[in-house]
Write an enzyme that holds these catalytic residues in place. Structure first.
Site, PDB file in Angstrom:
ATOM      1  N   HIS A 250       0.853  -1.187   0.000  1.00  0.00           N
ATOM      2  CA  HIS A 250       0.000   0.000   0.000  1.00  0.00           C
ATOM      3  C   HIS A 250       0.892   1.241   0.000  1.00  0.00           C
ATOM      4  O   HIS A 250       1.717   1.436   0.881  1.00  0.00           O
ATOM      5  CB  HIS A 250      -0.887  -0.047   1.245  1.00  0.00           C
ATOM      6  CG  HIS A 250      -1.947   0.997   1.310  1.00  0.00           C
ATOM      7  ND1 HIS A 250      -1.694   2.289   1.726  1.00  0.00           N
ATOM      8  CD2 HIS A 250      -3.279   0.942   1.039  1.00  0.00           C
ATOM      9  CE1 HIS A 250      -2.821   2.985   1.709  1.00  0.00           C
ATOM     10  NE2 HIS A 250      -3.795   2.187   1.297  1.00  0.00           N
ATOM     11  N   GLU A 302      -4.680  -0.467  -3.514  1.00  0.00           N
ATOM     12  CA  GLU A 302      -4.065   0.865  -3.519  1.00  0.00           C
ATOM     13  C   GLU A 302      -2.543   0.769  -3.403  1.00  0.00           C
ATOM     14  O   GLU A 302      -1.922   1.453  -2.585  1.00  0.00           O
ATOM     15  CB  GLU A 302      -4.624   1.699  -2.355  1.00  0.00           C
ATOM     16  CG  GLU A 302      -6.131   1.839  -2.373  1.00  0.00           C
ATOM     17  CD  GLU A 302      -6.669   2.693  -1.235  1.00  0.00           C
ATOM     18  OE1 GLU A 302      -7.649   3.406  -1.452  1.00  0.00           O
ATOM     19  OE2 GLU A 302      -6.085   2.638  -0.133  1.00  0.00           O
ATOM     20  N   GLU A 318      -2.977   7.677  -5.554  1.00  0.00           N
ATOM     21  CA  GLU A 318      -3.789   8.359  -4.546  1.00  0.00           C
ATOM     22  C   GLU A 318      -3.118   9.655  -4.104  1.00  0.00           C
ATOM     23  O   GLU A 318      -1.906   9.708  -3.906  1.00  0.00           O
ATOM     24  CB  GLU A 318      -3.989   7.429  -3.351  1.00  0.00           C
ATOM     25  CG  GLU A 318      -4.862   8.018  -2.261  1.00  0.00           C
ATOM     26  CD  GLU A 318      -4.985   7.106  -1.059  1.00  0.00           C
ATOM     27  OE1 GLU A 318      -5.435   7.592  -0.002  1.00  0.00           O
ATOM     28  OE2 GLU A 318      -4.622   5.916  -1.155  1.00  0.00           O
ATOM     29  N   CYS A 320      -3.069  11.040  -1.268  1.00  0.00           N
ATOM     30  CA  CYS A 320      -2.358  10.868   0.007  1.00  0.00           C
ATOM     31  C   CYS A 320      -0.965  10.271  -0.200  1.00  0.00           C
ATOM     32  O   CYS A 320      -0.049  10.569   0.579  1.00  0.00           O
ATOM     33  CB  CYS A 320      -3.158   9.977   0.955  1.00  0.00           C
ATOM     34  SG  CYS A 320      -4.575  10.796   1.733  1.00  0.00           S
ATOM     35  N   CYS A 398      -9.905  10.641   3.323  1.00  0.00           N
ATOM     36  CA  CYS A 398      -8.560  10.872   3.849  1.00  0.00           C
ATOM     37  C   CYS A 398      -7.836  11.979   3.092  1.00  0.00           C
ATOM     38  O   CYS A 398      -7.033  12.711   3.672  1.00  0.00           O
ATOM     39  CB  CYS A 398      -7.752   9.578   3.813  1.00  0.00           C
ATOM     40  SG  CYS A 398      -7.722   8.760   2.198  1.00  0.00           S
TER      41      CYS A 398
END
Length: 633
Positions: A250, A302, A318, A320, A398
């Site tokens: 991840h 992810e 992503e 983040c 998030c």
């Protein structure tokens, strides 16, 4: 060190984040945004505090959304003091205090929904992850306001965790499946000087990867799918951290782990952790990073997959994860002043991170693909994660507060200081102030970066200050020029590991001029990136460009660039709030395909004007196609 941004690129975005985004996100957290996915994050705390009846709603890590919002708001108060906003934060802190358990525990999901499962699911329970974000928020609020209530609450929580987890025989030998608390504990150590927080962070990092892993014994291990993508490497738990050679699993979890490792390498003067990070950095950025600085090529889990697997239309990348890469890059610059870290930090900030938020600061991308075909994305199962328009909020939210906390703290990323060396990593008009062996040095920087590569730095000092000023020479710049008080310096004589390092006794009025000529460059990728074979991307300075349907019509994949075509760069105030637009000529297929699917090659093409805009700004006009990598004829 103090830095005040006064530029035309970042300062307006920071101001908008404080004045528009943070109030908007507070409404979203309170379910006051029409058409947005519900959050109930604040309501969960009211239920946990016993102030209203109800059931927990949202993700198991819903608390972290509120924590990151507080952190963003706390940083925002440094730029724009706001008693009303401060009162809102105080009220939330009071609410959290009423929700905190007598032993210090604070987590609304496991207090309200499943109290019997406290500390039973380290793979996906996110308890320590949420604790980490609460700690980061508390430290940020304390450092901004001096108020200790939130910090004291989090010290009680950290003390409780320290009592029940650790290396002793009567403690739990565990760590969180989603890293975050490790770097938060280092921040708590720095704020309080309590060594036990540093020791606990180090324990969590060094316990990770020991075999046999306790994670595999948990009922929740492997997630819903129980497939190979959720094995130990998903949690970066497949080997002890010093033995890990490749970036796995991840992508957000990996970046937070690496950032914590860097913090510990600095705080504990641990060269072995720094060496491990250098290996991981080189693998990550040379084999598994997109041109935008995006990370994580696969939506399922992810995560990273294998080297050079960097698909464009199904890219997960992503937001983040990009933010996590910025956190890591800045920490690596604190370990050593090397241009490769500053180059990546710049790449991410101007491209892969900034694409996650709309120009008005109220709509967001969770994932950031490099190629979008709206009609296809709606129907292909492997593209269901791809949103072709930014949305007002997410069920898994998030990213929005994560962007906000990075933008409101961005001024802290421009410089590092190591004794008598001050290094400038990012360029923007700013006023900065440093303490050098008891003397105050002020730097006044003027530039229109990233649209123009001229940078002028004036020194202000009461007397001569003997120190080194280092300026990053961007890797995209082919012919940099450096002048001190009008005298040209030979780059070969002053450039070391990507920085022009100039040591002298600096005096009032000294002036450094940097010139980084910006030209439109065609970028190609390693031929092992099969999706980009025969394609090029356009870059101008640090900015990666894309084609949008709004400028070039549909069927963007039909466009190709002749090898000899040239592009002009011009600043356009009327486009996307003011950006440099690239203009040139491309080729398209001749029309006449309406009733045919295949035909003999005719090689008929006609010339068409092409406009390219910064990738980070795409999707702010009418919906449509977008593409970064374009075929070259």
């Amino acid at each position: 060190m103090r830095v005040k941004l006064m530029d035309q690129f970042w300062e307006p975005r920071i101001r908008r984040t404080v004045q528009e985004t943070i109030p908007y996100q507070w409404k979203a957290l309170n379910d006051e945004i029409e058409g947005a996915e519900p959050s109930h994050a604040v309501e969960n705390f009211r239920i946990a505090a016993g102030e209203q009846a109800g059931t927990f709603y949202g993700m198991v890590f819903q608390d972290s959304d509120v924590a990151k919002w507080i952190e963003a708001a706390a940083y925002g108060l440094r730029h724009f003091p706001n008693p009303q906003l401060e009162a809102v934060i105080d009220a939330v802190v009071d609410l959290m205090g009423r929700a905190q358990q007598p032993d210090g525990y604070l987590n609304t999901y496991f207090s309200v929904a499943e109290p019997e499962k406290r500390w039973k699911d380290f793979s996906f329970g996110h308890e320590l992850y949420c604790a980490g974000h609460l700690i980061e928020a508390a430290v940020a609020y304390y450092e901004t306001t001096g108020k200790r209530a939130f910090l004291d609450m989090m010290c009680r929580y950290a003390d409780y965790i320290d009592r029940i987890m650790g290396p002793e025989s009567d403690q739990m030998h565990v760590y969180c499946g989603h890293e975050e608390i490790e770097l938060a504990l280092v921040k708590l150590f720095r704020a309080t000087n309590e060594q036990r927080y540093l020791r606990l962070s180090r324990y969590f990092v060094e316990e990770r990867g020991k075999q046999p892993s306790f994670l595999k014994e948990e009922p929740g291990f492997g997630g819903t799918f129980k497939d190979r993508w959720f094995e130990l490497d998903y949690h970066q738990a497949h080997a002890p951290v010093r033995e890990q050679e490749t970036a796995e699993g991840h992508s957000v979890r990996a970046m937070y782990l690496y950032a914590a490792m860097a913090d510990l390498a600095i705080a504990c003067e641990d060269a072995t952790l720094a060496d491990s990070l250098r290996r991981l950095w080189d693998h990550l950025t040379s084999k598994r990073m997109y041109i935008t600085g995006g990370l994580g090529s696969q939506g399922h889990a992810e995560r990273f997959t294998v080297d050079y697997d960097l698909p464009n239309d199904t890219a997960y990348t992503e937001t983040c994860a990009s933010i996590g890469l910025v956190l890591l890059a800045y920490r690596m610059l604190q370990i050593e002043t090397d241009g490769k870290y500053g180059d990546v930090m710049e790449r991410v900030l101007y491209n892969g991170m900034l694409s996650g938020i709309s120009l008005d600061g109220t709509r967001y991308f969770y994932v950031n693909p490099l190629e979008v075909h709206p009609a296809v994305a709606r129907y292909r199962h492997d593209m269901q994660h791809v949103k072709t328009e930014r949305v007002p909020w997410f069920g898994c939210a998030c990213c929005p507060p994560n962007i906000a906390r990075l933008l409101t703290s961005l001024d802290t990323y421009f410089f590092t200081q190591n004794g008598t060396e001050i290094a400038m990593h990012l360029y923007a008009a700013n006023e900065s102030e440093f303490d050098v062996l008891g003397s105050v040095m002020r730097l006044h920087t003027e530039t229109r970066y990233p649209w123009d590569g001229s940078v002028r730095v004036q020194v202000h000092a009461d007397g001569p200050i003997d120190c080194a000023l280092s300026f990053r020479i961007p890797s995209w710049c082919r012919h940099p020029r450096v002048h001190v008080n009008g005298e040209a310096l030979a780059p070969d004589a002053v450039v070391e590991r990507g920085y022009a390092r100039i040591r002298r006794a600096w005096r009032e009025g000294d002036e450094i001029e940097l010139y980084f000529p910006m030209v439109v460059e065609r970028i190609e990728s390693n031929p092992k990136v099969r999706e980009n074979a025969g394609k090029i991307a356009l870059q101008y300075g640090p900015i990666v460009y894309c084609l949008e349907e709004a400028d070039n019509g549909p069927d963007l994949t039909d466009i190709c660039f002749p090898a000899e075509s040239e592009f002009a760069a011009a600043y356009r105030e009327d486009v996307l709030g003011g950006v440099v637009v690239l203009s040139g000529e491309g080729l398209r297929s001749d029309p006449g395909w309406e009733d045919e699917l295949y035909r003999p090659v005719a090689r008929r093409k006609h010339s068409v004007p092409i406009s390219a805009v910064p990738y980070a700004f795409w999707g702010n006009r009418k919906p449509g196609e977008m593409i970064v990598w374009i075929r070259e004829k």
